[in-house]
Write a protein that holds these residues in place. Structure first.
Motif: not given
Length: 120
Positions: A42-55
């Motif tokens: 649970d240390a992945l920055p939220e912005e990166k998680l959103i980017e991956i989820t959107v893709e």
């Protein structure tokens, strides 16, 4: 294959596949792989998680759209492409959340499940 959901907003219909489908899962897993340790802690920055989820959503959940509500910043009609889906999902977080919510609702896909059961 997804289900058409009409009128999620005025002039906006979307073709949405069920959350967790194989295309979405494979895309998400491929994209999260370099960040797996951070994700698991649970240390992945939220912005990166959103980017991956959107893709991954553009690959496997938001499959198409129709309607005059889909316009670009200049007011021109916006045809569905994967790249346009990524742009819209990034630029409109409320839309992204709505599409994600629809993909998780069993009722969205109930008619299809009932039709498949009737065939068997």
């Amino acid at each position: 294959d997804g289900q058409w959901v009409t009128g999620i907003r005025e002039g906006m219909d979307v073709l949405v596949a069920r959350f967790g489908n194989e295309r979405y899962r494979k895309s998400f897993q491929r994209r999260i792989k370099p960040y797996r340790q951070q994700f698991d802690r649970d240390a992945l920055p939220e912005e990166k998680l959103i980017e991956i989820t959107v893709e991954a959503m553009a690959d496997g959940i938001l499959l198409n759209w129709r309607g005059d509500g889909f316009v670009d910043r200049s007011g021109e009609a916006m045809s569905y492409t994967r790249e346009a889906a990524v742009t819209l999902l990034n630029d409109l977080p409320e839309f992204r959340d709505e599409v994600l919510g629809i993909s998780r609702e069993f009722e969205t896909f109930r008619k299809h499940v009932d039709e498949e059961a009737a065939k068997n």
